[in-house]
Write an enzyme that holds these catalytic residues in place. Structure first.
Site, PDB file in Angstrom:
ATOM      1  CG  ASP A  11      40.046  34.234  33.738  1.00 41.83           C
ATOM      2  OD1 ASP A  11      40.201  35.275  33.652  1.00 41.83           O
ATOM      3  OD2 ASP A  11      39.516  33.742  33.994  1.00 41.83           O
ATOM      4  CB  SER A  12      42.786  36.940  36.172  1.00 42.19           C
ATOM      5  OG  SER A  12      41.308  36.528  37.152  1.00 42.19           O
ATOM      6  CE1 TYR A  43      45.826  38.608  36.490  1.00 45.39           C
ATOM      7  CE2 TYR A  43      45.316  39.654  34.158  1.00 45.39           C
ATOM      8  CZ  TYR A  43      45.537  38.693  35.205  1.00 45.39           C
ATOM      9  OH  TYR A  43      47.075  38.409  34.675  1.00 45.39           O
ATOM     10  N   GLY A  44      40.629  41.150  40.059  1.00 48.01           N
ATOM     11  CA  GLY A  44      38.938  42.133  40.177  1.00 48.01           C
ATOM     12  C   GLY A  44      39.664  42.845  40.664  1.00 48.01           C
ATOM     13  CB  CYS A  74      40.173  38.359  32.270  1.00 52.97           C
ATOM     14  SG  CYS A  74      39.700  39.341  33.912  1.00 52.97           S
ATOM     15  CG  ASN A  75      33.567  40.274  32.885  1.00 49.51           C
ATOM     16  OD1 ASN A  75      32.787  40.642  31.571  1.00 49.51           O
ATOM     17  ND2 ASN A  75      33.380  38.356  33.057  1.00 49.51           N
ATOM     18  CB  THR A  76      39.711  42.441  36.009  1.00 45.15           C
ATOM     19  OG1 THR A  76      38.433  41.697  36.300  1.00 45.15           O
ATOM     20  CG2 THR A  76      40.028  43.477  36.539  1.00 45.15           C
ATOM     21  CD  GLU A 152      38.619  30.966  41.726  1.00 41.74           C
ATOM     22  OE1 GLU A 152      39.804  30.419  43.062  1.00 41.74           O
ATOM     23  OE2 GLU A 152      39.414  31.480  40.600  1.00 41.74           O
ATOM     24  CB  CYS A 185      32.463  38.546  37.357  1.00 47.04           C
ATOM     25  SG  CYS A 185      33.998  37.690  37.562  1.00 47.04           S
ATOM     26  CB  THR A 186      35.242  34.643  34.422  1.00 48.97           C
ATOM     27  OG1 THR A 186      35.996  34.688  35.497  1.00 48.97           O
ATOM     28  CG2 THR A 186      36.218  34.940  32.670  1.00 48.97           C
ATOM     29  CG  HIS A 187      34.812  33.327  39.203  1.00 43.98           C
ATOM     30  ND1 HIS A 187      35.960  33.733  37.949  1.00 43.98           N
ATOM     31  CD2 HIS A 187      35.902  32.730  39.725  1.00 43.98           C
ATOM     32  CE1 HIS A 187      36.952  32.880  37.859  1.00 43.98           C
ATOM     33  NE2 HIS A 187      37.084  32.519  39.254  1.00 43.98           N
TER      34      HIS A 187
HETATM   35  N1  DGL Z   1      38.335  36.603  35.701  1.00 39.61           N
HETATM   36  C1  DGL Z   1      37.882  37.864  36.518  1.00 39.61           C
HETATM   37  C2  DGL Z   1      37.122  38.521  35.896  1.00 39.61           C
HETATM   38  O1  DGL Z   1      35.824  37.923  34.710  1.00 39.61           O
HETATM   39  C3  DGL Z   1      37.513  36.970  37.689  1.00 39.61           C
HETATM   40  C4  DGL Z   1      38.951  36.278  38.776  1.00 39.61           C
HETATM   41  C5  DGL Z   1      39.467  38.141  38.884  1.00 39.61           C
HETATM   42  O2  DGL Z   1      38.947  38.389  39.563  1.00 39.61           O
HETATM   43  O3  DGL Z   1      40.890  38.039  39.028  1.00 39.61           O
HETATM   44  O4  DGL Z   1      36.774  40.251  35.711  1.00 39.61           O
END
Ligand code: DGL
Length: 273
Positions: A11-12, A43-44, A74-76, A152, A185-187
């Site tokens: 993940d990012s 990364y988003g 990570c979705n992005t 976070e 998104c992971t968060h």
């Molecule tokens: N992990 C990113 C996602 O799921 C979210 C955090 C980021 O922007 O890096 O898209």
């Protein structure tokens, strides 16, 4: 045949631990190596080429750990890096978008709301994945960038996150509540109760909210079986969490995402190729 090699998950940053926890729960016998790119998160908000390059750097590093499969948690990175990663590793590569899109389409679902980072929303990866599974869905998307720092910080409930969620969701689904909301998104799973609260205020009482973690873990399990690379059920799976920035002070955040301590967090330097 059993295969003791680890599964690489990345993940990012630390958010992908929401996916890692579901993999850990479903596959206790598998060794897992997780890389969080905390030095380069988020990364988003970055462009496709940057996210693709970062994803490839991590995948290359995971291959040096002898991983038998890669999960892009990570979705992005799934939206922009999936093909490049799969091409590089030549191993089963599981992203979070496809499993979540498939898992969320249950009987009766017509109207879908996707929440994600700016990058994920701009990529159109979810609308395309949903359209491949089911024609005739109405799909709306919203980027909710402030949810990432809130999760976070542990600011997931109360006036501030609710007001932010209200603002982001003010004009969604004006023709009626969504049947399904995809937390792309992971968060965002950490903000589920706040998102649910705000949707309920807007009359969305029958809406189901879906996370990527469980669906991704199931997809991974199926891929391991299909490729005959699952670990022996007798194996005790180990979890290693590696990050690209100083790991100091991350334990509290990691606990929030993983639900428990994932163990000592180590530093890693990526292979930039
Ligand atoms: N992990 C990113 C996602 O799921 C979210 C955090 C980021 O922007 O890096 O898209």
């Amino acid at each position: 045949v059993t295969d003791a090699r680890p599964i690489g998950v990345f993940d990012s940053g630390i958010g992908g631990l929401t996916v890692l926890r579901e993999i850990r729960a479903l596959l206790p016998e598998e060794h897992l190596v997780y890389i969080g790119d905390t030095a380069r998160v988020p990364y988003g908000t970055k462009g496709p080429e940057t996210v693709r390059t970062y994803s490839v750097n991590i995948a290359r590093t995971l291959m040096q750990h002898g991983c038998k499969a890669i999960v892009i948690a990570c979705n992005t990175a799934s939206a922009y890096g999936r093909e490049a990663v799969a091409h590089l590793v030549q191993r089963p590569t599981i992203d979070v978008i496809d499993p979540l899109a498939s898992g969320a389409i249950q009987p009766g679902v017509r109207r879908v709301l996707v929440l994600g980072t700016r990058g994920t929303v701009a990529s159109q990866a979810y609308p395309m994945a949903l359209a491949r599974k089911h024609a005739g869905l109405t799909v709306e998307q919203r980027a909710c960038p402030l949810f990432v720092p809130l999760a976070e910080e542990g600011w997931t409930q109360g006036v501030v996150p609710e007001e932010i969620a209200r603002t982001y969701l003010a004009d969604v689904c004006v023709d009626g509540p969504p049947d399904a909301v995809l937390l792309g998104c992971t968060h965002y799973p950490l903000l589920e109760s706040t998102i649910r609260h705000v949707l309920t205020e807007r009359g969305a009482v029958h809406t189901t909210i879906h996370h990527a973690g469980v669906y991704t873990a199931r997809t991974l399990a199926a891929e391991l079986r299909l490729n005959d690379i699952a670990a022996s059920p007798a194996q005790q799976g180990k979890t290693r969490v590696l990050v690209t920035d100083d790991p100091g002070g991350l334990d509290a955040v990691a606990r929030r995402f993983f639900g428990a301590s994932p163990g000592p967090i180590e530093h890693i330097t990526l292979d930039l190729g």
